[in-house]
Scaffold this active site. Sequence first.
Site, PDB file in Angstrom:
ATOM      1  N   GLY A  77      16.288  21.302  13.038  1.00 11.63           N
ATOM      2  CA  GLY A  77      15.783  20.110  12.392  1.00 11.63           C
ATOM      3  C   GLY A  77      14.374  20.302  11.851  1.00 11.63           C
ATOM      4  N   HIS A  97       9.254  20.045  12.950  1.00 13.00           N
ATOM      5  CA  HIS A  97       8.689  20.968  13.935  1.00 13.00           C
ATOM      6  C   HIS A  97       7.737  21.970  13.283  1.00 13.00           C
ATOM      7  CE1 HIS A  97      11.658  19.268  16.555  1.00 13.00           C
ATOM      8  NE2 HIS A  97      12.668  19.779  15.889  1.00 13.00           N
ATOM      9  N   HIS A 127      11.756  16.347  20.390  1.00 10.02           N
ATOM     10  CA  HIS A 127      12.397  15.367  19.516  1.00 10.02           C
ATOM     11  C   HIS A 127      12.003  13.935  19.865  1.00 10.02           C
ATOM     12  CE1 HIS A 127      15.070  18.944  19.328  1.00 10.02           C
ATOM     13  NE2 HIS A 127      14.973  18.685  18.043  1.00 10.02           N
ATOM     14  N   ASP A 175      33.033   6.567  20.837  1.00 16.55           N
ATOM     15  CA  ASP A 175      32.529   5.703  19.766  1.00 16.55           C
ATOM     16  C   ASP A 175      33.628   5.117  18.892  1.00 16.55           C
ATOM     17  OD1 ASP A 175      33.283   7.998  18.497  1.00 16.55           O
ATOM     18  OD2 ASP A 175      31.280   8.566  17.824  1.00 16.55           O
ATOM     19  N   GLY A 176      34.901   5.380  19.239  1.00 12.16           N
ATOM     20  CA  GLY A 176      35.998   4.722  18.562  1.00 12.16           C
ATOM     21  C   GLY A 176      36.488   5.354  17.289  1.00 12.16           C
ATOM     22  N   ASP A 177      35.953   6.548  16.908  1.00  6.03           N
ATOM     23  CA  ASP A 177      36.334   7.115  15.611  1.00  6.03           C
ATOM     24  C   ASP A 177      37.290   8.294  15.722  1.00  6.03           C
ATOM     25  OD1 ASP A 177      34.684   9.051  16.641  1.00  6.03           O
ATOM     26  OD2 ASP A 177      33.509   9.322  14.813  1.00  6.03           O
ATOM     27  N   CYS A 178      37.739   8.616  16.930  1.00  7.28           N
ATOM     28  CA  CYS A 178      38.558   9.819  17.116  1.00  7.28           C
ATOM     29  C   CYS A 178      39.847   9.766  16.295  1.00  7.28           C
ATOM     30  CB  CYS A 178      38.879  10.003  18.603  1.00  7.28           C
ATOM     31  SG  CYS A 178      39.839  11.487  18.969  1.00  7.28           S
ATOM     32  N   GLY A 232      30.463  25.416  21.769  1.00 10.77           N
ATOM     33  CA  GLY A 232      30.344  24.021  22.166  1.00 10.77           C
ATOM     34  C   GLY A 232      29.751  23.821  23.544  1.00 10.77           C
ATOM     35  N   THR A 258      37.139  17.406  27.965  1.00 13.09           N
ATOM     36  CA  THR A 258      37.104  17.558  26.520  1.00 13.09           C
ATOM     37  C   THR A 258      38.476  18.042  26.062  1.00 13.09           C
ATOM     38  OG1 THR A 258      36.468  19.898  26.482  1.00 13.09           O
ATOM     39  CG2 THR A 258      34.679  18.263  26.683  1.00 13.09           C
TER      40      THR A 258
END
Length: 571
Positions: free
Chosen positions: A59, A62, A227, A411-414, A493, A501
């Site tokens: 990101g 930094h 962060h 989060d409901g998007d799978c 991952g 998972t």
Amino acid sequence: MTTYAKKLINHSDKVLEDMFEGIQLSHPNLLRLEKHNVLVRKDYRSVGQHQVVIITGGGSGHEPAHAGFIGEGLVTASVCGGVFASPSSQAVLDTLRTVCGPAGCLLVVKNYTGDRINFGVAAEQAKSEGHNVAMVIVGEDVAVNAGEEVQNAITGRRGLSGTLFVHKVAGAAAASGCSLEEVRAEAEAAAASVGSMGVALSTCTLPGGRPSDRIGPGECEVGLGIHGEPGRAKQPVRSADEMMAQLVERILEVQPPRPASAGARPRVALMVNNLGGSSVMELYISARSAHKALTRAGVEVARVYTGTFMTSLEMAGVTVTVLSIDSLRLARLDAPTTAPAWPRVALEPGLSSAVSPTVPVAPAPSAAEKPPVMVLPESEGEAIRRKVEAACRTLVSLEGRLEELDRRVGDGDCGATFRRAAEAVLAKLPAMPVVEPDRLCSEAGGVVREVMGGTSGAILDIMLSSMAASLRDKPNDWRTAISRAVEGASFYGGAREGCRTMLDALIPAAREAAAGKTLAQVAAAAEAGAEATAAMPPLAGRSSYLRQEDTDGIPDPGAVAAAAALQAIYG
């Protein structure tokens, strides 16, 4: 009335574009990769022809990391994301395609899930295209997931300013002519020999954001990342000697330096890094205090690097980093470099202050450039097409169930995520090379990369790219390809079996496949693994933010999707 933090910017939506133009004006030996927030050495073509190239990134926010460490003897290219956001896998992949040469490329990545996955996706795709790529993950923050705090956490330690020591070691090794395996070995050894810990006197504020009053007058936070997240503990501000002694004591406890020989004192390099808002006076005082604490502990400090290297926007505070050294590692640190942010380095002379032209992105290799490894009979290709179609249609039909499960533990998007990917593959399936298994997996991975966001999409992309590479090595050996795919997903991952998972469905399936079991048994193992997630503690992904009682009895939606797809193919 809303009060926004004061910053010298033009507009919060333009900070990256304006910053990159300023970087190039200040350092005209850097080129910007077309279409991306990526900076590369001006001589990247010749570098890639005669040595291992080093790519890093992460990101923005930094600075000077990571672009400030581009130069001879250090980093070849830096791939930058948004402020505190990982760069996209496509940006990393385009960088790999552009700068990676015959000697190969080493990716040096800080241990944050987004960076690991997106750099991992790109690495696997690049390897499937024939590039020689290795990746080293650096996580040296001794304040988190270290010692007694590990328990069942899989996230690992955060990557902090110690990553810069790994960059320097790897860059010097590459410049000396070492092979990719030799460069990776030195980088991994350095990453295993470094520890960091930070203290903040203030928070930081994103461009266009509101200031936080989380750290009050007379307070500080110790054990924090880069962060803006809270530290591990809040305490009164004490003297520099006391604060640095506290950090050094923890570093030596978790990451004790080892002497080069019996009876010798351990030797280290010390870095005192400005988190963004501390004065130069404070940095030098902190360096003195940290040096004093190390010497008192019987450690010889061979080098001290003090300055602004890896920041957290305008946060006041420092990160202390201690790297164990021997004669070779010290030589790597002392090796010359033209990188502007590394201490005691001058800019390359004779360059004008003008924005350099962009460098075009190297194109992906065309199918015509790669002769087929194996061409199956049309009948076998048609059977594969039917299996892929069955798996995709199953995922489309499961959208509602996956959405319901994910609303309860995520989060409901799978459901929508898997449905989008399945529909995209179905749309392109008629033109896909089903008689060439390696190309089929590679092209399917490209489709997933385009349309399927989130961690699940990145994991599937890694798996398909790994399968493509495996099938090129061992044509039509699907059992080995499945095992390679699962290994890649676990490595990049960070999850393992039992973390709740999709890998809890895939790992048992890969194990049965490797054991030579029937395809029906492979599918059954995946289904049993998915069902078992209903009783597992949530150790990864968004479910890890929940209590186990909130997830008990609810199978992981990603595992359910993976098992259903395998059942459609093999059941």
